[in-house]
Scaffold this active site. Structure first.
Site, PDB file in Angstrom:
ATOM      1  N   GLU A  82      74.826 -50.405  25.736  1.00 50.07           N
ATOM      2  CA  GLU A  82      73.363 -50.419  25.680  1.00 50.07           C
ATOM      3  C   GLU A  82      72.825 -51.838  25.843  1.00 50.07           C
ATOM      4  O   GLU A  82      71.837 -52.060  26.551  1.00 50.07           O
ATOM      5  CB  GLU A  82      72.874 -49.806  24.365  1.00 50.07           C
ATOM      6  CG  GLU A  82      73.002 -48.294  24.290  1.00 50.07           C
ATOM      7  CD  GLU A  82      72.271 -47.577  25.399  1.00 50.07           C
ATOM      8  OE1 GLU A  82      71.141 -47.968  25.740  1.00 50.07           O
ATOM      9  OE2 GLU A  82      72.840 -46.618  25.942  1.00 50.07           O
ATOM     10  N   HIS A 131      72.914 -48.713  33.853  1.00 49.44           N
ATOM     11  CA  HIS A 131      73.994 -47.859  33.343  1.00 49.44           C
ATOM     12  C   HIS A 131      74.827 -47.301  34.501  1.00 49.44           C
ATOM     13  O   HIS A 131      76.064 -47.291  34.443  1.00 49.44           O
ATOM     14  CB  HIS A 131      73.410 -46.683  32.550  1.00 49.44           C
ATOM     15  CG  HIS A 131      73.176 -46.977  31.100  1.00 49.44           C
ATOM     16  ND1 HIS A 131      74.125 -47.562  30.286  1.00 49.44           N
ATOM     17  CD2 HIS A 131      72.087 -46.743  30.305  1.00 49.44           C
ATOM     18  CE1 HIS A 131      73.640 -47.683  29.061  1.00 49.44           C
ATOM     19  NE2 HIS A 131      72.402 -47.199  29.047  1.00 49.44           N
ATOM     20  N   GLU A 168      68.300 -47.507  33.125  1.00 43.21           N
ATOM     21  CA  GLU A 168      69.179 -46.392  33.477  1.00 43.21           C
ATOM     22  C   GLU A 168      69.972 -46.693  34.749  1.00 43.21           C
ATOM     23  O   GLU A 168      71.150 -46.313  34.865  1.00 43.21           O
ATOM     24  CB  GLU A 168      68.368 -45.106  33.642  1.00 43.21           C
ATOM     25  CG  GLU A 168      67.592 -44.672  32.400  1.00 43.21           C
ATOM     26  CD  GLU A 168      68.453 -44.546  31.161  1.00 43.21           C
ATOM     27  OE1 GLU A 168      69.681 -44.360  31.289  1.00 43.21           O
ATOM     28  OE2 GLU A 168      67.905 -44.649  30.048  1.00 43.21           O
TER      29      GLU A 168
END
Length: 292
Positions: A212, A137, A134
């Site tokens: 992803e 990201h 995360e």
């Protein structure tokens, strides 16, 4: 691989914007293209400012303090240092479904949200792998890119729908002498308006899948180990079909595993096949003895 995925994302975003402008041109000529471009810029600015707040609100996430969740805050802080980004805000979602997502328009405004279910299911190392994913990201500004792609794809669908109905109604009011040519033009226009939203959705999903893969690779590099994330993905995929989550389709692409289980084809998946992600991470670990 990382450079290729970044390049591919740029090409896909350019293609999505171009498709939006073309639809505007079909609807209103050169003026329509200009209006579509201005509309796209306005929507992207809106996505840039408000996507994080909307995602957190729609998911029912609650911000927690270091006193409420000391171990989670410590983990996020340590991994943020390794990722070389500011420590994001930390949120918890009260649900048994194990999952997590990140949001924020840039690293200075990042937020990480985890479900209570994921903290119970994963080991500490596996949870660290998910948090690192995360943070990757956030570092890559993926939530901004995904929001822009979703906004443009939604606008393509909306404008195509408007254009299709406009063409249908205008064909009914045309002169009888122009009926044959008008019908042919209407058919080709309607075909384009039907195919454009499908193309926009395919491009949007491809962008999401590319990001992803990048986050998996980036998370493994942040943690210094690819195997905990691979193990976490294996558990999360197993749990996804057994503990359903009430998630909005508008935010489902943000989660590390799509909470909306369905039999979609690969072109329409927001995430790559989990088996492929796990295989890539394990291959990454095998290539780098430091990650094994």
């Amino acid at each position: 691989m990382q450079m290729w995925n970044t390049f591919k994302t740029g090409i896909l975003l350019a293609g999505l914007t171009g498709l939006f402008v073309v639809i505007g041109g079909l609807l209103g000529g050169q003026f329509g293209m200009i209006i579509a471009l201005v509309f796209a810029v306005a929507m992207n600015m809106g996505a840039w400012w408000f996507s994080d707040k909307l995602a957190l609100k729609m998911s029912g996430a609650r911000e927690v303090t270091p006193e409420e969740a000391p171990e989670l805050h410590e983990m996020v802080a340590n991994l943020s240092l390794r990722a070389e980004i500011p420590k994001p805000r930390v949120y918890v979602i009260e649900t048994d479904t194990p999952n997590a997502f990140a949001t924020g328009r840039d690293p200075a405004h990042g937020a990480v949200a985890v479900t209570t279910g994921i903290e119970r299911l994963l080991t500490r190392d596996e949870l660290a792998g998910v948090i690192a994913h995360e943070l990757a990201h956030i570092k890559h500004r993926d939530t901004l890119i995904s929001s822009i792609a979703a906004s443009i794809a939604g606008a393509v669908t909306m404008i195509a729908d408007m254009a299709m109905w406009s063409m249908i109604f205008s064909s009914f009011s045309s002169d009888d002498g122009e009926e044959s040519g008008g019908l042919a033009e209407m058919f080709s226009g309607v075909l384009m308006m039907v195919l454009a939203p499908i193309a926009a959705m395919i491009i949007q999903m491809a962008i999401s899948r590319s990001r992803e893969y990048l986050a998996d690779e980036g998370g493994a590099n942040i943690l210094g180990d690819a195997l905990p994330l691979a193990s976490a993905l294996e558990k999360l995929e197993w749990a996804a079909g057994r503990v359903p989550m009430q998630a909005s389709p508008a935010t489902s692409h943000l989660y590390i595993i799509n909470p909306l289980v369905g039999g979609f084809g690969n072109l329409f998946r927001t995430h790559p096949q989990t088996e492929e992600r796990i295989a890539r991470l394990r291959a990454m670990a095998s290539r780098n003895p430091m990650m094994a």
